[in-house]
Design an enzyme around this catalytic site. Structure first.
Site: not given
Length: 461
Positions: A203, A382
Site C-alpha cells: 500500500c 489505491c
C-alpha cells in the site's frame, strides 16, 4: 476499487455471472470434484481468498499453513491513524476467517523441498502437497532504521506509524497532543514529517494518505490551526506517486494546500531523545538533519526470511513467477500471489483480488493438463484518501497503464457512468473505502466458503 474477475471471462470455466451492484456473484455448475491436495502458505488476504475459491471449485483437500491467531484487515489502519475508524474493527480471530472445510496448520514454514513436493515446518515435520500456493506476504523490517523501534515504543517520542496494529492508534493520539499544544503558533509551527521508504512497500499510497487526512483535520479547525503546522512529505522518489496521471494531481494539490515535499530523500536514522531525524539527500549523498514534533515513518519491507534462501525465489528473495499466469518459473505445481511475488505491480489488496481467481483457474487447468490461459494484467488499486471524506481513486496495471473502473470513456459498464472527477465522486469513493470495502472483505472475501460452499456458489470481487 476492488476488482472482480468473473469465471466466465476465463476460458473453460463453467458458470454464469450475475451483477449485484458492487461485486459479481458467480454461480458455478458442473464443477469437477477434485482430490488433489493444495497447500496454501499464509493466512492473509491472499491465502484466505485462494483457499475459499479452491473450495468452491470442488477442491476440498485444501490446507492453510499460518501460525498467527489473529487476522487483520490492514487497509483500515490508515483511517485508524486519522481518527476515522476503530482499531478493533480491523481484527478478528483467525479461526473465524479460515474458510469452512479448510485444514489449518498453526505452524511456521521453515523450508521448501519442491523436488519432493514438501514443505518443512518449524517443528521439523513436513507437509506433502500436489499443488503449492505461496501467499506469504512481506515482512516489515522495523530494525532497518536506527531509532525507529525505540521511538515507536516510547509514548511521547513523536514517532508514529500506521503500518502496525499496535502503533496506528498512536498516530492519532500523538497528532492531537501536538495539534493542541499552545506553544505552536503560525510564527512557530509544529513540524510534521512523513517519510517514504526506499524498499518495496505494501500500500504505497498509505504514507501520504495519513498526511492528507491530518492536513484536512487541521484545515477544518480553522486557518490558525492549519498555519500552526508545517507538513513535509519526504520520499526517495522524484514525484508524489509512481503513476504520472495521479502524481500530477497530487502535486497540484500539494502546492495548493501548502504541503512541503522533499524528493530524493531517504530516512536513515532517528535520534529519539532529541527528536531529530536524519535523511540522506540521494542527489548528492549528503546527510541532512531535521527536527520534528511528529514523525510518521513508513518502514522498510522485504521478502520473508524463510523464503529468501529457498529454491523457489529470485535473487532478491521474492517468489519467481510468470507475471501473467502466477505460476512458478521453476516448478510447474507451485503458484504464488500477493506481496511475496516478484510481479512488478503495486502491492495492494485489490491486486490480490485480481490475482486469486487467476491462480485458482490456472491450477485447475494444470490439473487437467491443458495450457494455462488465466492472465493477470497487473491491476492494482489505491484509494488515495485526500481528505477526511474524499478519495482520489487510483487504478492501474503493469507499466502504470490506467485501468479506471469509473472512467466515463474507458471504464466498465455500468460504473463508467459515475465518472472519476468531482467532489461527489470522491465522496462516493470514500464511502467505498470506509464502509463498503471492509464489509465486503469480512463478509464475502474471507467468509465466502462458509456462506456459499454448501450451495455450490462462489462470490468473486
Amino acid at each position: 476499487m476492488f476488482t472482480y474477475v468473473a469465471k466466465t471471462s476465463l476460458k473453460g470455466a463453467a458458470g454464469v455471472t450475475v451483477a449485484t451492484g458492487v461485486y459479481i456473484v458467480t454461480y458455478p455448475y458442473l464443477c469437477k470434484q477434485r482430490s488433489e491436495k493444495v497447500v496454501v502458505i499464509g493466512g492473509g488476504t491472499a491465502g484466505l481468498g485462494v483457499a475459499a475459491m479452491l473450495q468452491n471449485e470442488g477442491m476440498h483437500n485444501v490446507t492453510i499453513v499460518e501460525p498467527s491467531q489473529v487476522h487483520y484487515y490492514q487497509p483500515l489502519w490508515t483511517l485508524v491513524g486519522g481518527g476515522l475508524a476503530n482499531g478493533k474493527d480491523s481484527e478478528k480471530p483467525m479461526k473465524d476467517v479460515i474458510p469452512k472445510g479448510t485444514e489449518w496448520i498453526k505452524k511456521r514454514v521453515e523450508g521448501f523441498k519442491p523436488e519432493e513436493n514438501q514443505v518443512t515446518l518449524d517443528d521439523g515435520s513436513t507437509v506433502n502437497y500436489d499443488y503449492l500456493v505461496v501467499a506469504a506476504g512481506m515482512q516489515t523490517d522495523w530494525d532497518a532504521i536506527p531509532g525507529l523501534q525505540e521511538g515507536l515504543a516510547k509514548k511521547d517520542s513523536g514517532v508514529v506509524s500506521i503500518y502496525d496494529r499496535n502503533t496506528c492508534e498512536k498516530t492519532w493520539n500523538t497528532f492531537n497532543v501536538v495539534k493542541n499544544d499552545p506553544s505552536f503558533t503560525p510564527s512557530n509551527p509544529a513540524k510534521f514529517l512523513f517519510s517514504f521508504p526506499p524498499t518495496t512497500l505494501k500500500c504505497a499510497g498509505a504514507p501520504q494518505k495519513i498526511m492528507w487526512i491530518l492536513e484536512d483535520t487541521l484545515r477544518q479547525e480553522g486557518s490558525k490551526a492549519r498555519e500552526s503546522a508545517n507538513l513535509t512529505f519526504l520520499t526517495p522518489g522524484g514525484a508524489m506517486f509512481g503513476v504520472k496521471h495521479y502524481s500530477d494531481k497530487l502535486e497540484k494539490m500539494r502546492v495548493e494546500r501548502g504541503v512541503n515535499a522533499e524528493f530524493n530523500h531517504k530516512l536513515i536514522s532517528i535520534d529519539v531523545p532529541n527528536k531529530m531525524a536524519t535523511f540522506m539527500n540521494l542527489k548528492n549523498n549528503t546527510p541532512i538533519q531535521k527536527s520534528y514534533d511528529m514523525l510518521h515513518v513508513a518502514p522498510h519491507m522485504s521478502a520473508p526470511k524463510f523464503l529468501r534462501n529457498s529454491p523457489i525465489v529470485d535473487s532478491n528473495g521474492w517468489v519467481d513467477v510468470c507475471k501473467t499466469t502466477m505460476q512458478s518459473t521453476k516448478y510447474k505445481n507451485i503458484f504464488a500471489l500477493g506481496d511475496c511475488t516478484n510481479t512488478p505491480n503495486s502491492k495492494t489488496a485489490a491486486a490480490i483480488t485480481s490475482q486469486a481467481p487467476v491462480v485458482v483457474h490456472n491450477i485447475e487447468r494444470s490439473i487437467d493438463g491443458v495450457p494455462l490461459d488465466g492472465g493477470y494484467t497487473g491491476y492494482a488499486s489505491c484509494p488515495l484518501v485526500i481528505a477526511k471524506n474524499q478519495v482520489l481513486l487510483a487504478e492501474f496495471g503493469y507499466g502504470g497503464k490506467l485501468a479506471e473502473t469509473f472512467d466515463r470513456k474507458n471504464g466498465k459498464w455500468p460504473w463508467k457512468y459515475i465518472g472519476t472527477e468531482g467532489y461527489l465522486q470522491q465522496r462516493f469513493f470514500f464511502v467505498l473505502k470506509e464502509t463498503v470495502f471492509p464489509y465486503v472483505y469480512w463478509n464475502l472475501w474471507t467468509k465466502v466458503s462458509e456462506m456459499l460452499m454448501d450451495f455450490g456458489h462462489e462470490q468473486n470481487f
